[in-house]
Design an enzyme around this catalytic site. Structure first.
Site, PDB file in Angstrom:
ATOM      1  CD  GLU A 174      -3.055  -1.134   2.144  1.00  0.00           C
ATOM      2  OE1 GLU A 174      -3.078  -0.185   2.947  1.00  0.00           O
ATOM      3  OE2 GLU A 174      -3.867  -2.074   2.184  1.00  0.00           O
ATOM      4  CG  HIS A 483      -9.901  -5.055   0.739  1.00  0.00           C
ATOM      5  ND1 HIS A 483      -9.942  -3.682   0.671  1.00  0.00           N
ATOM      6  CD2 HIS A 483     -10.698  -5.502  -0.263  1.00  0.00           C
ATOM      7  CE1 HIS A 483     -10.732  -3.310  -0.319  1.00  0.00           C
ATOM      8  NE2 HIS A 483     -11.218  -4.404  -0.904  1.00  0.00           N
ATOM      9  CD  GLU A 484      -6.689  -4.723   4.442  1.00  0.00           C
ATOM     10  OE1 GLU A 484      -7.045  -3.575   4.108  1.00  0.00           O
ATOM     11  OE2 GLU A 484      -7.484  -5.626   4.730  1.00  0.00           O
ATOM     12  CD  GLU A 502      -7.001  -2.469   0.231  1.00  0.00           C
ATOM     13  OE1 GLU A 502      -7.382  -1.320   0.483  1.00  0.00           O
ATOM     14  OE2 GLU A 502      -6.681  -3.283   1.126  1.00  0.00           O
ATOM     15  CD  GLU A 508      -8.214   1.704   2.099  1.00  0.00           C
ATOM     16  OE1 GLU A 508      -9.368   1.383   2.439  1.00  0.00           O
ATOM     17  OE2 GLU A 508      -7.226   0.977   2.265  1.00  0.00           O
TER      18      GLU A 508
END
Length: 704
Positions: A174, A483-484, A502, A508
């Protein structure tokens, strides 16, 4: 047609061998040429060229094992064979209806020169747009269960290419992208400053993640990644800044081991995608082709979906995931005391259902519906969630009945808090609960440090966990958006119910960090994160400034028109209209594009692209006649040149353009847009001005 070549390159006698000089082995498809050789030291190498230009110079192959008897040389070449494959298959969900799988395969048989004489095969597949290769371990008496301590694979790059990279972190993908010369890679400052990321572990300042996008000085575009990462840790790359040689680094487990392997078996594919045209990189299906066909027999229940959700209001602080302020906020009866800021209430969810039904949006996601959120943030513990117990103000049955009456489907949310062992204990219970209440899809989350303690998000144990989740969900006819998780490697072909992930820096970050996502971010991600599979990026933000109370500096670094264009440029069969209903109600004419745009496609054409600068993509809706087009730019104002020659000849289309208005700018005037229509055909070329951080979305409907 299969052509076999056998080279007897070693004379084996009594377990010893004498190596003899041999000619290099080659394979080719189109402009891509592979060369495999065995050096004087007995170490195998490979090289890749595109036409007359080198892509990867002679680079080492091999694996080190913990018992000290690995495949790191010297090796003997005992034989090889080639075969040609040309077939076509259809993805369940995808960017195109048909995918051609056309390659020449070269299998190289190696054997250790010294005892115990273990055998290793290296299998190469050469496509017109690149090369994939993996290590295979044949069944043999001297190699059964073994442990990989290091993978020795190298990518020796000519020159000093421009690199689009993020740090090679064991637990997250991320980070924002850095653009630099490969020789300038240093992730230390970025890792230290990225405090908004929940868990960070980067042991090496020169470690970068894949997919890694490169642009060479000679004009070649090169993408390095992997395919079919199953039962093996994620591969990252260490950059030798002096030589520009990249070496594989595997994410370790809790005790520092890289991979546990059982022969017969194999590693994931290492992938090199190359072209002299940037759009060809985005159009490549090499990674998907290297994955196994679907393991799910009946896939008729796997559907694409557009959805809204109780989510952005939590990200921006309007409401909260927690029902109470803390786990200790209790009344005399020992019950949690409501804080009045909980977002996942029956009444609020009905509001989203009403909006979805009115605008033909099939799904509604709700986060923060189940007990446990007060006892999680900042705590490394299990269990936190049981995935079936709602808060007192969330009536599961009432919401399900209300949604069904409106023709809307609910999307489940399972945040695991990183406690993967706890989630595995509850998988069947959680998915049976979804079946009972009519949830066809689930969004999972792995925020925080992993349990089993010491494991990493991208290690072998967790890679297997994600596959187990997809397999269990398939048994219950549930599609999954993770996600993650580890970044994707084309497994959406093998597990088509794993519809999105994700595993990257999504929209976000514009809500909870002051730097957000830079205007060039979305022009880099298709060349990096999206190379392995779809991403739940959560586009569609309409209120682009002043959306976080008390934080006027937080701003989405795009125009509104660019947010529309992202639905086409960023592929996912699961697309969220991420903003609040009231912000869409303020712009009903612009929201019409989100209502109309498809999420599953029969054809895709990348009209123009340059990583970090601009992308223009056109897509044909699945089973229909409408085309949709998205064009985006970085912080620079430019004019998109959109040649519509992909349209059928002799047909006229009504083009509705959602474009930046004069004076639009992501920083000063982001919500300025204009909508216009015109008649177009295959002979039309549109020239559309794009504002700084801007874009344009176009729907093309056959004229009556």
């Amino acid at each position: 047609m299969i052509k076999f070549r056998l080279f007897l390159l070693a004379l084996l006698a009594g377990g010893t061998a004498a190596a003899q000089p041999v000619a290099p082995l080659t394979a080719r498809q189109g402009n891509v040429r592979l060369t495999v050789a065995l050096g004087p030291d007995g170490r195998p190498t490979y090289a890749v060229a595109f036409g007359t230009k080198p892509v990867v110079n002679a680079s080492r192959l091999g694996l080190a094992l913990t018992d000290g008897r690995g495949f790191d040389g010297p090796m003997l070449l005992t034989g090889s064979e080639t075969k040609d494959v040309d077939e076509t298959w259809q993805p369940v969900l995808g960017e195109v209806k048909n995918i051609r799988n056309h390659y020449q395969q070269l299998t190289v048989h190696l054997r250790q020169a010294a005892a115990p004489g273990r055998r290793l095969d290296v299998v190469f597949r050469v496509f017109a747009d690149g090369v994939g290769f993996r290590y295979e371990f044949p069944r043999q008496p001297r190699l059964q269960y073994f442990v990989v301590s290091d993978e020795l694979t190298e990518f020796a790059l000519p020159g000093d290419p421009k690199a689009f990279w993020i740090p090679g972190d064991y637990d997250t993908n991320e980070y924002p992208y850095t653009v630099s010369k490969l020789s300038e890679v240093d992730n230390s400052a970025l890792v230290k400053s990225s405090t908004a990321i929940a868990v960070r572990e980067v042991p090496d300042a020169q470690l970068v993640a894949t997919p890694l996008m490169l642009k060479a000085n000679d004009g070649l575009y090169v993408n390095l990644h992997e395919a079919a990462q199953v039962d093996y840790p994620a591969m990252q790359l260490h950059v030798d800044r002096a030589t520009r040689r990249l070496t594989a680094r595997l994410v370790p487990d809790a005790v520092g081991t890289k991979a546990y392997v059982h022969a017969p078996g194999h590693t994931p594919w290492r992938t090199i995608i190359v072209s002299d045209k940037a759009p060809d990189i985005l159009a490549s299906k090499l990674i998907l082709n290297l994955n196994e066909p679907s393991k799910i027999g009946n896939t008729s229940w796997i559907k694409p979906m557009k959805f809204v959700g109780v989510w952005w209001e939590m990200q921006t602080g309007k409401t909260n995931w927690r029902y109470a302020d803390s786990a200790d906020t209790l009344n005399a009866a020992g019950q949690l005391i409501a804080n009045g800021h909980h977002g996942a209430t029956t009444a609020n969810v009905k509001r989203y259902i009403n909006f979805a039904a009115a605008h033909h949006i099939p799904g509604v996601l709700v986060e923060g519906w189940n007990e446990g959120w007060e006892d999680w943030f900042g705590n490394w513990k299990e269990p936190v969630f049981d995935f079936v117990t709602p808060y007192p103000d969330f009536n599961v049955a009432e919401i399900q009945q209300y949604a069904a009456g409106k023709g809307v489907q609910m999307i489940m949310h399972n945040e695991t808090s990183g406690a993967a062992t706890n989630y595995e204990q509850h998988l069947d219970t959680a998915y049976s609960f979804m079946n009972r209440y009519g949830y066809p899809a689930v969004k999972t989350g792995y925020v925080g440090r992993i349990i089993p303690r010491g494991e990493h998000h991208d290690g072998q144990w967790m890679s297997n966990h994600y596959v187990r989740v997809a397999e269990t969900a398939a048994k219950h006819h549930v599609t999954v958006d993770m996600h993650e998780s580890v970044r994707p490697t084309g497994l959406s072909r093998t597990y088509p119910n794993w519809v999105a992930s994700e595993a990257g820096r999504g929209n976000e970050y514009n809500a909870f960090t002051p730097e957000g996502n830079a205007p060039e971010h979305e022009t880099i991600m298709p060349f990096t994160r999206f190379m392995g599979g779809p991403m739940d990026y959560t586009p569609g933000i309409f209120k682009l400034k002043d959306y976080v109370a008390g934080h006027p500096e937080r701003q989405v670094r795009t125009t509104l028109a660019k947010q529309l264009a992202l639905y086409v440029v960023l592929y996912s069969p699961l697309q969220m209209a991420a903003d609040l209903p009231e912000n869409y109600t303020a712009h009903p004419d612009a929201f019409k594009f989100i209502e109309d745009v498809a999420v599953d496609w029969d054809d895709t054409r990348v009209l123009e692209a340059e990583p970090g600068e601009y992308i223009s993509t056109a897509r044909l809706e699945k089973g229909g006649e409408r085309w949709f087009l998205g064009a985006i730019t970085n912080a620079n104002r430019r004019t998109a040149t959109l040649n519509l020659s992909f349209l059928p000849r002799g047909r006229r289309y009504t083009a509705t353009l959602y474009a930046d208005a004069p004076g639009a700018d992501w920083k000063t005037n982001p919500e300025a847009y204009r909508i216009s229509t015109q008649t177009v055909s295959a002979g039309t070329t549109l020239r559309v001005p794009l504002a700084p951080g801007g874009g344009c979305a176009i729907s093309l409907v056959p004229a009556k």
